[in-house]
Each structure stands twice: as structure tokens, then as C-alpha cells.
Design a protein around this motif. Structure first.
Motif, PDB file in Angstrom:
ATOM      1  N   UNK A  98      45.061  39.637  88.325  1.00  0.00           N
ATOM      2  CA  UNK A  98      44.013  38.610  88.330  1.00  0.00           C
ATOM      3  C   UNK A  98      42.723  39.191  88.888  1.00  0.00           C
ATOM      4  N   UNK A  99      42.835  39.916  89.991  1.00  0.00           N
ATOM      5  CA  UNK A  99      41.661  40.515  90.631  1.00  0.00           C
ATOM      6  C   UNK A  99      41.009  41.536  89.722  1.00  0.00           C
ATOM      7  N   UNK A 100      41.818  42.300  89.019  1.00  0.00           N
ATOM      8  CA  UNK A 100      41.263  43.350  88.164  1.00  0.00           C
ATOM      9  C   UNK A 100      40.666  42.785  86.873  1.00  0.00           C
ATOM     10  N   UNK A 101      41.351  41.850  86.248  1.00  0.00           N
ATOM     11  CA  UNK A 101      40.940  41.362  84.931  1.00  0.00           C
ATOM     12  C   UNK A 101      39.939  40.211  84.979  1.00  0.00           C
ATOM     13  N   UNK A 102      39.966  39.432  86.060  1.00  0.00           N
ATOM     14  CA  UNK A 102      39.095  38.259  86.134  1.00  0.00           C
ATOM     15  C   UNK A 102      38.115  38.302  87.302  1.00  0.00           C
ATOM     16  N   UNK A 103      38.223  39.322  88.132  1.00  0.00           N
ATOM     17  CA  UNK A 103      37.258  39.489  89.207  1.00  0.00           C
ATOM     18  C   UNK A 103      37.784  39.094  90.570  1.00  0.00           C
ATOM     19  N   UNK A 104      37.058  39.573  91.597  1.00  0.00           N
ATOM     20  CA  UNK A 104      37.447  39.291  92.981  1.00  0.00           C
ATOM     21  C   UNK A 104      37.268  37.808  93.304  1.00  0.00           C
ATOM     22  N   UNK A 105      36.219  37.202  92.789  1.00  0.00           N
ATOM     23  CA  UNK A 105      35.956  35.792  93.061  1.00  0.00           C
ATOM     24  C   UNK A 105      37.092  34.899  92.566  1.00  0.00           C
ATOM     25  N   UNK A 106      37.646  35.228  91.418  1.00  0.00           N
ATOM     26  CA  UNK A 106      38.720  34.410  90.849  1.00  0.00           C
ATOM     27  C   UNK A 106      39.921  34.354  91.787  1.00  0.00           C
ATOM     28  N   UNK A 107      40.277  35.497  92.368  1.00  0.00           N
ATOM     29  CA  UNK A 107      41.411  35.528  93.293  1.00  0.00           C
ATOM     30  C   UNK A 107      41.094  34.773  94.575  1.00  0.00           C
ATOM     31  N   UNK A 108      39.856  34.886  95.048  1.00  0.00           N
ATOM     32  CA  UNK A 108      39.468  34.171  96.267  1.00  0.00           C
ATOM     33  C   UNK A 108      39.566  32.665  96.055  1.00  0.00           C
TER      34      UNK A 108
END
Length: 533
Positions: A106-116
């Protein structure tokens, strides 16, 4: 796309001297909002120990423990020994372990913000379930949701901070995560101190207020910008450059942006980051991702942070006195973290991690040097990380019997030594156990590496949380000698195997390993460049 011959991490040459920019209010605010996620981790650590010492909570969910603690003939070390009570604390960390591995793609494919954002929402739901719990199953389900939130947050936030921060301040800004964690612990201890007096639902308020930092984390995730590294990695180069210019306060970002482009080109060719991280060229970072979080937990810090009120009650502190003692240790942890923020980018990571005799002997080579005196002073504090474990073990072994409470004088001494230990942890292994692993991986393995770090941390956190009360009952004061031995081992490990990462740009970090006396035997040869290793 950048051409040319790539090095071991996709970076063809070192461009750090050409990096431009300044510390902008934009990047400071972004890091503050990002670090708020650390508060949810800290709040849970602090709130769990306090709630498990409250009679109203124990009477509703763990009646055996509630009755056992009131028995005068019960062994002091074993009053809280209950696997169900341990599971209440540890279930969160087992869920977080699994979630951290899911969070990597999720962090790699959709970005750090998405995981946060995902982490904040999950933690919010968990807080609501715990506050409304009517049975143990609902309570554990809430803990699992909290664990998912922590798994996503701990996976993404240290990466976010490392990528947003300029190289020369990356350590201090990354430790914002640990500062938020310690503030969460302190806040939880203060809340427990107040809600313990509210009968019979004070524990619900303690657990439910976890929704506050979760809400801030979720809302903050919507407003903070994505990191330029993540944007470039996902093919949004133009947007990534705009964000980079904004957070650096200048349009002269060609060198830093080119490093990101080079790293991204290799990262896009890696389809299986977890498989790639096992390759020989990634061996040094993998070792650090495993051993740094392992050693962080084996300091024994969680035996204090999780079970401080329980531990102090076992030692003879009564009711609110045990909560007051845990409030004190929480305050010390917060204050000591500021020491790390102030010194980590001046003295470096190794200076703050290496403690005890070896470091002090080295510093005494030039005793009149101001820097050496500063290093010696803080390493004297670090020495108490070992001394605390031994001192507590001696006090408990000599003065604290199976059914004998500590005298007032020795009780105060135990609290003082605990505070010295917490202070040493707060400026060394506490923050740097997260900072170092988050900054050492190449872009193509960064999210996978952070997932391993979080998973290892949460695994050992789970083990300690689940087993500590049983170990305390079985080994009594000897458990502290066990932790003291590990602190000695980890100090030697850092001295021998960890290069200094202070001031090294995150996309050029890979070049350090080829210059280290041990890791260069594994890493490809790289051009010679001094980073004050």
C-alpha cells in the motif's frame, strides 16, 4: 529518465554537495503532522498498563486477577500473572505485525499518505470498540483494530519523515515520531491518573480517548503533501519536483531530484521488493532492519512502559502511587527525547547509541575537548541502562521478598533508577531504533525494509507483552539481569557494524556500506568519499 551506469541502488554518482535548499515552514509543518501518528503508538503503550491496574477494569474482564491481587499471601511477583490479561496487551502487537506487512505494498503503490490515513481510521475504530466493550471478545477485537492502525502508521510515518526532511536535519525531524510517541505515553499516564478515580467507567474513558490522536492522524493525513520520492516512484515526476521545490524553498533542486529519478528507475524494475531485499547487496540494510528493532525491545523498556503501574504495585506502591510513578517515568521519557533531537544531527547516531565503558574510554583520549566532555556526559547516562537493570535486580533480590513490600526509601530508589533508565533509552535506542532503519534503504526496497523493521519490532513487543508477567513470576528479579546482558551485546554490535549516517542524503545512503570495514566485503566497491564514518 536518467541514463548512465547505476550503482548498487540505482544512484550513479554522489551529488550531495550540489543539494540546495533550506528548512521551510512547509516541511516543518508536514513533519509535525506526520509525526502525530507516533502519538497513537505511545498512547496505547501508556494506557494499557494503567488500565490493567484499575480494579473496575479487572473486576469486569479479569476477575481472577482482581481477586488474586487482594490476597496478602499471594507471591508479590505473581499477582498479575494471567495469560488473558497479557493477551489484552499483546494482541494489539500481533495484529500490528501482520498489518505492517500488508501495509508495505500500500505504501509503495499508493503512497505514504494512504497508509497513514488507513492507520488512523483503523485506530479510530479500535478506540470506539474498546470504549464500548461489554465482553472480552469485543475488547480483543478493538485491540486488533488498534494493532492494524499501528502497523500501518509505524510502517509509513518514519519513511515519510525521512523522505521529507533535508539530509542535515533528517535525524532530528525523524525523531519527531519518537517525540510524539513519548508525548502519547505521558498523556496516557496523566489520563490514567485522573480516570482511576472515576468509578466504575473511568477505564472506558481512558481507552476511548485513543480516538483523539487517531482523529488527528487521519485528518492530518489528508492535508500533508505526499513525499516527492513516492510521487517520482509512482511515475508522477512533475508533481514530485513541484513538491520538492516547495519543501526545499528553492527551484534549484536538480541534483536531489536527479538522485530520486535514478533511484526510481531501478525501483520500477523491481517487481518483488521482499525477494529483492534478500539479495546479497542488500544484506547490511536487512541485518540492521532486523537487529535494530530487536535490540530496541530487548533493552527491557517495554517491561516498564507496558506494566509500570502493575510493576510498581507489585513492589508495594499503592493504587494512585503506582500511577503517579508511571506518570513520572513518562515525563522523563518525553524530556530525554529532546536531548536526542538536539544532538542526533550534531554528534551522530553512533554517539547516541554506543553506551558504557568503551565509549567513555574513547572519549577520555582527549578529556579537555568540549565535544568529548559532552559525549562523555551523555554516555554516563547511557551507562545507567546497564546499571539500572543490575541495581533493580539487586534491590529486589535483597530487599523484596515473596510477600514483603519495599520500604519507602528503597521504593524511591527504585523509581529514581527506573527514571535514569528511561532517560537513557529516551535519547538513544528509543528514537534511533526507528530512525536508523527508516533512512538506510534504497528506494526500491524502502517500504519492504520498513515493513520488516516494524514487523520485527512488533513481534518482540508481542513476545515481551505476552510473557513478561509470567517471566516476572518465574524469574523474579533475575529478569532484569537478562535485559542487562542484551544491552551489552547491542552496544558492541553498534560499535562494530553500524556506520555513521549523519548528513548523508537518503538516496545516497547505499554508498556508505561499501566503505565500512566489514560490509565492504559484501557490497560492491564504490568511489571513495568521506562522510565522517
Amino acid at each position: 529518465m536518467a541514463g548512465g551506469s547505476f550503482g548498487p541502488a540505482g544512484v550513479s554518482k554522489e551529488r550531495a554537495e550540489h543539494y540546495k535548499g533550506k528548512v521551510t515552514s512547509y516541511v516543518i509543518m508536514a513533519c509535525i503532522f506526520g509525526a502525530v501518528g507516533g502519538a497513537i503508538f505511545g498512547y496505547d503503550i501508556g494506557i494499557s498498563g494503567g488500565v490493567t491496574s484499575m480494579d473496575d477494569f479487572l473486576g469486569k474482564f479479569f476477575r481472577k486477577v482482581y481477586h488474586k491481587k487482594s490476597l496478602s499471601h499471594e507471591n508479590n511477583y505473581c499477582k498479575y500473572n494471567n495469560q488473558g490479561l497479557s493477551a489484552f496487551t499483546s494482541s494489539l502487537y500481533l495484529a500490528g505485525l501482520v498489518a505492517s506487512l500488508v501495509a508495505s505494498p500500500v505504501t509503495r503503490n499508493y503512497g505514504r499518505r494512504a497508509s497513514i490515513i488507513c492507520g488512523g481510521i483503523s485506530f479510530l475504530l479500535g478506540a470506539i470498540l474498546n470504549a464500548l466493550a461489554v465482553n472480552l471478545g469485543m475488547l480483543i477485537m478493538g485491540r486488533i483494530m488498534l494493532g492494524v492502525g499501528i502497523g500501518f502508521g509505524n510502517q509509513a510515518i518514519p519513511l515519510y519523515l525521512s523522505e521529507m526532511a533535508p539530509a542535515h536535519l533528517r535525524g532530528g525531524l525523524n525523531i519527531m515520531f519518537q517525540l510524539a510517541t513519548t508525548l502519547g505515553i505521558f498523556t496516557a499516564n496523566m489520563i490514567n491518573y485522573g480516570t482511576e478515580k472515576i468509578h466504575p467507567w473511568g477505564w472506558r474513558l481512558s481507552l476511548g480517548l485513543a480516538a483523539a490522536p487517531a482523529f488527528l492522524m487521519t485528518v492530518g493525513g489528508y492535508f500533508i503533501p505526499e513525499t516527492p520520492n513516492s510521487l517520482v516512484e509512482r511515475g508522477l515526476e512533475d508533481k514530485g519536483r513541484l513538491v520538492l521545490e516547495k519543501i526545499r524553498g528553492t527551484q534549484e533542486v536538480n541534483a536531489e531530484f536527479q538522485d530520486m529519478m535514478d533511484a526510481s528507475e531501478l525501483a520500477k524494475s523491481i517487481k518483488h521488493p521482499f525477494r529483492n531485499i534478500l539479495e546479497r547487496r542488500n544484506r547490511p540494510q536487512l541485518v540492521m532492519a532486523i537487529f535494530m528493532p530487536t535490540f530496541q525491545i530487548l533493552t527491557g523498556i517495554n517491561s516498564i512502559l507496558f506494566y509500570a503501574p502493575v510493576l510498581f504495585q507489585s513492589m508495594g506502591f499503592k493504587g494512585t502511587a503506582s500511577l503517579y510513578s508511571s506518570v513520572l517515568t513518562g515525563a522523563v521519557l518525553v524530556l530525554s527525547t529532546f536531548i536526542s533531537i538536539a544532538l542526533v544531527d550534531k554528534l551522530g547516531r553512533r554517539v547516541l547509541l554506543i553506551s558504557g565503558g568503551i565509549q567513555m574510554i574513547i572519549c577520555q583520549v582527549n578529556p579537555l575537548n568540549t565535544k568529548s566532555i559532552t559525549i562523555t556526559t551523555y554516555n554516563m547516562l547511557a551507562f545507567f541502562m546497564d546499571a539500572k537493570q543490575i541495581t533493580v535486580a539487586v534491590i529486589l533480590g535483597v530487599k523484596f521478598g515473596d510477600n514483603v513490600e519495599l520500604s519507602k526509601g528503597f521504593s524511591i530508589l527504585v523509581v529514581v533508577v527506573f527514571c535514569l533508565f528511561v532517560a537513557a533509552f529516551g535519547w538513544s535506542w528509543g528514537p534511533l531504533g526507528w530512525t536508523v532503519p527508516s533512512e538506510i534503504f534504497a528506494l526500491e526496497t524502502r517500504s519492504a525494509g520498513q515493513s520488516i523493521t516494524v514487523a520485527v519490532n512488533l513481534f518482540f513487543t508481542f513476545v515481551i507483552a505476552q510473557s513478561f508477567l509470567s517471566l516476572l513470576c518465574a524469574f523474579k528479579y533475575g529478569i532484569f539481569l537478562f535485559f542487562a546482558g542484551w544491552i551489552t551485546i547491542m552496544t558492541i554490535f553498534v560499535y562494530l557494524f553500524l556506520p555513521e549516517t549523519k548528513g548523508v542524503p537518503i538516496e545516497e545512503m547505499i554508498l556508505l556500506w561499501g566503505k565500512h570495514w566489514f560490509w565492504k566485503k559484501i557490497m560492491p566497491t564504490v568511489p571513495n568519499k568521506s562522510y565522517n564514518i
